[in-house]
Write a protein that holds these residues in place. Structure first.
Motif, mmCIF file in Angstrom:
data_model
loop_
_atom_site.group_PDB
_atom_site.id
_atom_site.type_symbol
_atom_site.label_atom_id
_atom_site.label_comp_id
_atom_site.label_asym_id
_atom_site.label_seq_id
_atom_site.Cartn_x
_atom_site.Cartn_y
_atom_site.Cartn_z
ATOM 1 N N PHE A 64 0.810 -1.218 0.000
ATOM 2 C CA PHE A 64 0.000 0.000 0.000
ATOM 3 C C PHE A 64 0.846 1.273 0.000
ATOM 4 O O PHE A 64 0.303 2.369 0.052
ATOM 5 C CB PHE A 64 -0.953 -0.010 1.194
ATOM 6 C CG PHE A 64 -2.081 -0.977 1.025
ATOM 7 C CD1 PHE A 64 -3.269 -0.585 0.442
ATOM 8 C CD2 PHE A 64 -1.931 -2.303 1.416
ATOM 9 C CE1 PHE A 64 -4.301 -1.486 0.264
ATOM 10 C CE2 PHE A 64 -2.967 -3.215 1.252
ATOM 11 C CZ PHE A 64 -4.157 -2.802 0.661
ATOM 12 N N TRP A 67 -0.354 2.566 -3.370
ATOM 13 C CA TRP A 67 -1.767 2.289 -3.662
ATOM 14 C C TRP A 67 -2.392 3.326 -4.579
ATOM 15 O O TRP A 67 -3.315 3.026 -5.329
ATOM 16 C CB TRP A 67 -2.555 2.173 -2.366
ATOM 17 C CG TRP A 67 -2.687 3.451 -1.571
ATOM 18 C CD1 TRP A 67 -1.792 3.941 -0.674
ATOM 19 C CD2 TRP A 67 -3.775 4.368 -1.594
ATOM 20 N NE1 TRP A 67 -2.240 5.116 -0.139
ATOM 21 C CE2 TRP A 67 -3.457 5.406 -0.681
ATOM 22 C CE3 TRP A 67 -4.979 4.436 -2.295
ATOM 23 C CZ2 TRP A 67 -4.300 6.490 -0.445
ATOM 24 C CZ3 TRP A 67 -5.823 5.507 -2.059
ATOM 25 C CH2 TRP A 67 -5.490 6.523 -1.142
ATOM 26 N N THR A 74 -0.163 -2.985 -6.444
ATOM 27 C CA THR A 74 -0.590 -3.196 -5.057
ATOM 28 C C THR A 74 -1.451 -4.446 -4.946
ATOM 29 O O THR A 74 -1.263 -5.285 -4.057
ATOM 30 C CB THR A 74 -1.370 -1.972 -4.554
ATOM 31 O OG1 THR A 74 -0.517 -0.817 -4.575
ATOM 32 C CG2 THR A 74 -1.887 -2.190 -3.138
ATOM 33 N N THR A 98 -6.473 -6.913 3.880
ATOM 34 C CA THR A 98 -5.768 -6.158 2.842
ATOM 35 C C THR A 98 -6.239 -6.539 1.445
ATOM 36 O O THR A 98 -6.148 -5.729 0.522
ATOM 37 C CB THR A 98 -4.255 -6.387 2.958
ATOM 38 O OG1 THR A 98 -3.959 -7.781 2.771
ATOM 39 C CG2 THR A 98 -3.743 -5.944 4.313
#
Length: 207
Positions: A64, A67, A74, A98
């Motif tokens: 991230f 991101w 990512t 995630t």
């Protein structure tokens, strides 16, 4: 001179904003990696996890750090980390969150042709890895469905909001342009009236 001096400052503003955004994203990635590794170590201390779980959690968090700039990368890093995590029969944990975050981010920034194949591939990797390590589990099916549906809904909502904001900004810009046009017309009308009065006065003086 003042205009020439101000221009370089204005030109540097986007670069400064980009550097600030990059630093913020890197901080987010590092902080998330630290949190995931810490929670994995502390939360599953009694159950026990293999050493491979920690680099997987770190990679899922550090992904991230990019991101906003590279949402596809990512997503790829998160999917790879979770696939390895699941295939090595690690206990469920915050690392799986995630996956939803990366899918949501990808759907919000890219169209269906991009996010759907990547999300589908990540879902297959998640289900297959858990299946290979623990055998088929029925609860994986609603998780897979949720993983596919949630980014779609969230991405559409984000894009709709972005479109509304762009439309509002366009309307404000048009209103400002219309106001400036009316001000310019009014100034021109006043200038003409002043010109006529001055011209009439000069003609009278001449006579």
């Amino acid at each position: 001179m003042r205009g020439g001096a101000a221009r370089p400052t204005l030109d540097l503003m986007p670069a400064r904003l980009n550097r600030h955004t990059t630093r913020t994203d890197v901080f987010v990635g590092v902080a998330l990696a630290v949190v995931l590794v810490t929670v994995t170590a502390v939360g599953f201390r009694d159950e026990g996890v293999d050493p491979i779980a920690y680099p997987c959690a770190a990679v899922a968090g550090l992904a991230f750090a990019m991101w906003r700039r590279m949402p596809v990368l990512t997503m790829a890093l998160v999917a790879s980390a979770i696939t390895v995590y699941g295939a090595t029969d690690q206990p469920g944990g915050p690392i799986y969150v995630t996956m939803f975050a990366a899918a949501f981010n990808l759907a919000a920034q890219r169209g269906t042709r991009t996010w759907l194949p990547w999300t589908a591939a990540a879902t297959v990797g998640l289900v297959a890895s858990r299946w290979a390590s623990d055998g088929f589990q029925l609860h994986l099916l609603p998780v897979a469905l949720l993983l596919l549906v949630t980014p779609k809904l969230a991405g559409d909502a984000v894009r709709a909001r972005r479109l509304r904001m762009e439309t509002l900004e366009a309307r404000v810009s048009l209103a400002e342009q219309e106001t400036m046009r009316r001000v310019a017309e009014e100034r021109l009308r006043i200038a003409r009236e002043v010109h006529d009065v001055v011209g009439h006065g000069l003609a009278t003086i001449t006579l």
